[in-house]
Design a protein around this motif. Structure first.
Motif, short mmCIF file in Angstrom:
data_model
loop_
_atom_site.label_atom_id
_atom_site.label_comp_id
_atom_site.label_asym_id
_atom_site.label_seq_id
_atom_site.Cartn_x
_atom_site.Cartn_y
_atom_site.Cartn_z
N LEU A 70 30.72 23.10 -40.05
CA LEU A 70 31.58 22.12 -39.40
C LEU A 70 30.87 20.77 -39.24
O LEU A 70 31.47 19.71 -39.45
CB LEU A 70 32.03 22.65 -38.03
N VAL A 71 29.59 20.81 -38.88
CA VAL A 71 28.83 19.57 -38.71
C VAL A 71 28.67 18.86 -40.04
O VAL A 71 28.82 17.63 -40.15
CB VAL A 71 27.46 19.87 -38.06
N ALA A 72 28.37 19.63 -41.09
CA ALA A 72 28.16 19.01 -42.40
C ALA A 72 29.46 18.45 -42.96
O ALA A 72 29.46 17.46 -43.70
CB ALA A 72 27.57 20.04 -43.36
N ARG A 73 30.59 19.06 -42.63
CA ARG A 73 31.87 18.65 -43.22
C ARG A 73 32.41 17.38 -42.58
O ARG A 73 32.80 16.43 -43.27
CB ARG A 73 32.88 19.78 -43.06
N ALA A 74 32.48 17.32 -41.30
CA ALA A 74 33.10 16.17 -40.63
C ALA A 74 32.49 16.05 -39.24
O ALA A 74 33.04 16.57 -38.26
CB ALA A 74 34.60 16.33 -40.56
N ARG A 75 31.36 15.37 -39.17
CA ARG A 75 30.64 15.27 -37.90
C ARG A 75 31.47 14.54 -36.84
O ARG A 75 31.55 14.96 -35.68
CB ARG A 75 29.32 14.54 -38.14
N ASP A 76 32.13 13.45 -37.23
CA ASP A 76 32.89 12.66 -36.26
C ASP A 76 34.14 13.39 -35.77
O ASP A 76 34.63 13.11 -34.68
CB ASP A 76 33.27 11.31 -36.88
N ALA A 77 34.67 14.30 -36.59
CA ALA A 77 35.89 15.01 -36.20
C ALA A 77 35.66 16.01 -35.09
O ALA A 77 36.63 16.55 -34.53
CB ALA A 77 36.49 15.71 -37.41
N LEU A 78 34.41 16.28 -34.74
CA LEU A 78 34.10 17.25 -33.69
C LEU A 78 34.00 16.61 -32.31
O LEU A 78 33.97 17.33 -31.30
CB LEU A 78 32.78 17.96 -34.01
N ARG A 79 33.92 15.30 -32.24
CA ARG A 79 33.67 14.65 -30.96
C ARG A 79 34.77 14.97 -29.95
O ARG A 79 35.96 14.88 -30.25
CB ARG A 79 33.54 13.15 -31.16
N ALA A 80 34.36 15.36 -28.73
CA ALA A 80 35.32 15.74 -27.68
C ALA A 80 34.66 15.58 -26.32
O ALA A 80 33.46 15.82 -26.16
CB ALA A 80 35.79 17.17 -27.87
N GLN A 81 35.45 15.17 -25.35
CA GLN A 81 34.94 15.04 -23.97
C GLN A 81 34.86 16.40 -23.27
O GLN A 81 34.05 16.59 -22.37
CB GLN A 81 35.85 14.11 -23.16
N VAL A 82 35.74 17.33 -23.66
CA VAL A 82 35.77 18.65 -23.02
C VAL A 82 35.47 19.70 -24.08
O VAL A 82 36.11 19.71 -25.14
CB VAL A 82 37.15 18.92 -22.38
N LEU A 83 34.53 20.57 -23.78
CA LEU A 83 34.14 21.64 -24.71
C LEU A 83 34.22 22.98 -24.00
O LEU A 83 33.59 23.16 -22.95
CB LEU A 83 32.72 21.41 -25.24
N VAL A 84 35.03 23.88 -24.55
CA VAL A 84 34.98 25.27 -24.10
C VAL A 84 33.88 25.93 -24.92
O VAL A 84 34.00 26.10 -26.14
CB VAL A 84 36.33 25.99 -24.31
N VAL A 85 32.80 26.29 -24.26
CA VAL A 85 31.54 26.66 -24.92
C VAL A 85 31.74 27.84 -25.85
O VAL A 85 32.38 28.84 -25.48
CB VAL A 85 30.48 26.98 -23.85
N PRO A 86 31.22 27.76 -27.10
CA PRO A 86 31.37 28.87 -28.04
C PRO A 86 30.66 30.14 -27.57
O PRO A 86 29.55 30.08 -27.04
CB PRO A 86 30.76 28.34 -29.34
N HIS A 87 31.32 31.26 -27.78
CA HIS A 87 30.76 32.60 -27.55
C HIS A 87 30.15 32.74 -26.16
O HIS A 87 29.12 33.38 -25.98
CB HIS A 87 29.73 32.95 -28.62
#
Length: 832
Positions: A734-751
């Motif tokens: 996901l980071v390699a594909r579209a780094r800017d598309a991940l930006r978010a103010q709220v994150l529900v922590v993975p796993h």
């Protein structure tokens, strides 16, 4: 006196709403206020001015409320003192004690109360106030029917257990389990550890006591009913009416009774106790009046020595006490018992007591015995139902005049006399039917606001269902069950089977009546003002004819029946991460749409979907889900999906599930469209954009966590990223594909904060302001991992975790994020 008793109850109620118990300053101020109230009332009642007397009356109520507040606070201080230290949580502890109450056995094992030998526990652990009562689970790890021993009340055991402090899930609009544990004096919960499961020892002898004797009777009766009815579908209802144990009532029966407004009939209620006490009182009086035939043998004319009415009153109270004991002394049973006791004492002593005074005495006695009763639905439903009945009956009291004949002589014609007899009987029947209709109207109207508050619904067919269900259960089912309780084996089997046949006929009638969906009016849980306005409207409506502006009373119901829109404003969204233990469930709301991301554990674990997710959605006014997203097939994410699909209409299921997963078929049968999560999916609701980022189209990855759907929600000024259990390799893609598309103010922590996720580049790409950890209290996976937690904390992110904060709600207010932690805004003094 009535005002004093009600003031005491008010003080107890106010204490149970406090975030903390009073300190030294609060105690001092309360004492001064009490002295001032008593002195003022004493001064006032020496004066003759009427307005001063009213002020003195108010001072007496204030003083009684302060007494109730102080009494409840002292009881709470004593009960909270018995606490398990944090350092002893999760450690093996060897305890001796005995079984209390009725153990509950299910497919996973058995749950029971364990009364600890506190003297031995204090010597071995050094804990000065070791919890005297703990709740344990003995898990059946072999899945063999006879693997676990039979646990009976009073049996003494030595067990090795692992305990934790009484901690429950804390969610908006859902009942507080910690309050229920406190009310039962359960100050620690845990399980029998694997080390003790094989080496548990039953100690010689049995614990004794009146309560344990009653529990053994109840245990034996439940076992007998289980043997007679075996796999009968409504066995749980017969058991509940016999001994008050509701654990065996099936989910189908509960749903049917709730949807028809007849769930109060499953328990041994005050109505049943009053009916049984009345029948036994009438029988005792009848026998006592005929004891004069034994005068030649006993040489005593007993009815002349002790009136039959007194014998009947005492017999009715004694039977009521016995039946309430079989019910486990639940709140409705206590209310009925104390009301009958007060009436019997007044009758025997030759006094006349107003019905409202009887109810006030019962209210005070119940709260003296259990100050935490006010946090249970049964308390409010029981007392408010009786109060509504008394109010409407008092307003319609009439003096029935006997028919008068001309010239003070009855008619001589036989036809005329027969006609007069028929007419009198028809008039009496009419009066009884009208009285029953008024009572049903009062109960239905009086309990409607409470039904909305506790259950988020009003069964529209409730009055019609209760019209035949109440007499059916009270006159036929309950007496038949009691006959089975009294008869010895094998004669009791006939009565229990007959009772089950009657329940089966009732269930069939209710099923036919509850078919259409319109029969249930779903409403969100009202706030304090809406509930208070509706309660005022109820009292206003039930007042007698001539009360001013009675026609305007329904206007006070408008805030309850027509609540304002619960969703956020257009162009924004709200994130609510539920506290469901070890699992994930997040609700995303826009102005007119709702999306649920995962449903938490199901029947294989904690039943969170049924216990928490569905009640939360209903209490918060979510009538349907536009989308249900199941991130992947792990049970802590997908286990509660069945409960959600059965309870709430779902328009679309979007999931990262293999084609063979059974949820696809379940969703289709529920009328939902089905679609697999795939990167590139995009849609918009109310100015809010939803984008699926993972997994890729095509075959799903083989690893379950790598199949997790990743959903990004974007609105002006706020964005959120929901990640499921996505793992580190997926994060790198996901980071390699579209780094800017991940930006978010709220994150529900993975796993849930596992060390297999939340890599440094992934967090750098998101750069969240708020991170939500959905983890279970003292979960066996030790989530969140300390290194992962430190990784988030080092970035100065606002961190929340469900095991400490409960559910969290995040809103966007003018571009600024507003974070609400349930355990902060709804704190009560008992919360751990």
């Amino acid at each position: 006196m009535r005002a004093v008793l009600c003031g005491f109850a008010l003080g107890v109620f106010v204490l149970q709403q406090q975030p903390a118990l009073p300190g030294a300053l609060a105690w001092s101020v309360s004492a001064l206020l009490f002295v001032a109230a008593v002195a003022f009332a004493r001064w006032v009642f020496r004066r003759e001015a009427r307005w001063l007397r009213r002020a003195g009356f108010c001072a007496i109520v204030v003083g009684a409320a302060l007494v109730g507040f102080g009494y409840a606070a002292m009881r709470a201080e004593v009960r909270l003192r018995d606490a398990l230290p944090v350092s002893w949580e999760g450690r093996d502890i060897e305890l001796a004690g005995h079984i209390r109450g009725l153990p509950v056995r299910d497919a996973n094992g058995v749950r029971f109360l364990f009364a600890v030998d506190t003297d031995e526990a204090r010597r071995t652990t050094g804990i000065p106030h070791f919890p005297p009562t703990i709740q344990l689970t003995w898990i059946d790890r072999t899945r063999a029917p006879a693997a676990l021993p039979l646990l009976a009340p009073g049996d003494r055991w030595r067990l090795i257990v692992r305990l934790k402090r009484p901690h429950g899930n804390a969610n908006f609009g859902v009942r507080d389990p910690e309050a229920a544990l406190l009310a039962r004096n359960v100050r620690a919960t845990g399980y029998v550890s694997a080390a003790s499961a094989a080496g548990a020892r039953r100690l010689p002898g049995r614990a004794s006591g009146v309560g344990l004797t009653i529990d053994r009777w109840r245990f034996a009766l439940r076992a007998r009913i289980d043997t007679v009815l075996a796999e009968a579908p409504h066995r749980g209802i017969v058991t509940a009416l016999a001994v008050g144990a509701q654990d065996a009532v099936s989910a189908e029966d509960w749903l049917l009774m709730r949807n028809t407004g007849t769930s109060h009939l499953i328990a041994i209620s005050g109505l049943h106790i009053g009916l049984v006490a009345g029948l036994c009182a009438a029988l005792a009086g009848w026998l006592w009046r005929r004891s004069c035939f034994l005068a030649r043998v006993t040489r005593r004319d007993w009815p002349l020595i002790v009136p039959a009415q007194i014998v009947a009153a005492l017999a009715g109270a004694a039977v009521a006490a016995f039946y309430a004991a079989l019910a486990g002394f639940n709140v409705p049973a206590q209310r009925a018992l104390w009301m009958l006791t007060v009436v019997s004492i007044a009758f025997v002593s030759g006094r006349s007591v107003a019905p409202s005074m009887v109810l006030a005495w019962a209210l005070s006695i119940v709260l003296l015995a259990d100050p935490w009763a006010v946090v249970t639905p049964g308390f409010w439903l029981s007392f408010c139902a009786v109060a509504a009945i008394l109010l409407v009956v008092h307003g319609h009291l009439r003096v029935r005049a006997e028919p008068q004949w001309e010239d003070d002589e009855p008619p001589r014609s036989r036809v005329s006399r027969a006609f007069a007899v028929v007419r009198r009987r028809l008039m009496r029947l009419r009066e009884r039917l009208l009285s029953a209709a008024r009572v049903q109207y009062a109960v239905t109207l009086g309990l409607a606001p409470l039904t909305v508050y506790w259950f988020s619904q009003i069964p529209l067919i409730g009055p019609f269902a209760n019209a035949f269900a109440i007499p059916w259960v009270s006159v036929l089912v309950t007496p038949t069950v009691l006959v089975g309780v009294v008869l010895p084996a094998p004669l009791d089997a006939w009565a229990f089977r007959a009772a089950h046949a009657l329940v089966e006929a009732l269930a069939a009638a209710l099923q036919a009546l509850s078919g259409p969906a319109w029969t249930i009016w779903r409403l969100p849980q009202p706030d304090t003002w809406a509930l208070s306005a509706a309660a005022l409207g109820v009292v206003w409506c039930l007042m007698p004819r001539g009360w001013p502006l009675r026609w305007a009373a329904p206007l006070t119901w408008l805030p309850l029946l027509m609540p304002p829109p619960a969703g956020p404003s257009a162009g924004t969204f709200r994130v609510t991460a539920l506290d469901i233990g070890q699992g994930m469930s997040v609700l995303i709301e826009t102005a007119h749409h709702a999306l649920l991301f995962d449903t938490g554990p199901g029947p294989e674990s904690t039943h969170a979907g049924e216990r928490i997710v569905v009640p939360f959605l209903q209490a918060n006014g979510v009538r349907s889900l536009d989308a249900l997203v199941i991130s992947h097939a792990d049970s802590d994410h997908a286990g509660g999906a069945d409960a959600v699909l059965q309870a709430i209409p779902v328009r679309q299921l979007l999931a990262g599930l293999p084609p063979s997963n059974r949820l696809w078929g379940a969703a289709s049968r529920a009328g939902a469209d089905t679609l697999r999560c795939a990167a590139g999916q995009r849609w918009q609701w109310d100015g809010v954009e939803f984008t699926t980022l993972w997994p890729d189209p095509g075959p799903l990855p083989k690893v379950s966590n790598a199949q997790s759907c990743v959903l990004r929600v974007v609105a002006p000024g706020i964005s959120a990223l929901l990640t499921g259990d996505v793992d580190a390799p997926s994060e790198r893609v996901l980071v390699a594909r579209a780094r800017d598309a991940l930006r978010a103010q709220v994150l529900v922590v993975p796993h849930h904060g596992s060390k297999s996720s939340s890599t440094e580049p992934f967090l750098d790409s998101i750069d969240p302001l708020i991170a939500v950890f959905q983890v279970g209290y003292l979960n066996r996976y030790h989530h969140p991992n300390p290194s992962v937690w430190a990784r988030y904390a080092a970035r100065n992110i606002e961190l929340t975790r469900s095991d400490r904060d409960g559910a969290v709600r995040i809103d966007s207010n003018g571009g600024a994020l507003v974070l609400e932690r349930y355990r902060e805004t709804h704190r009560r003094y008992w919360m751990d």
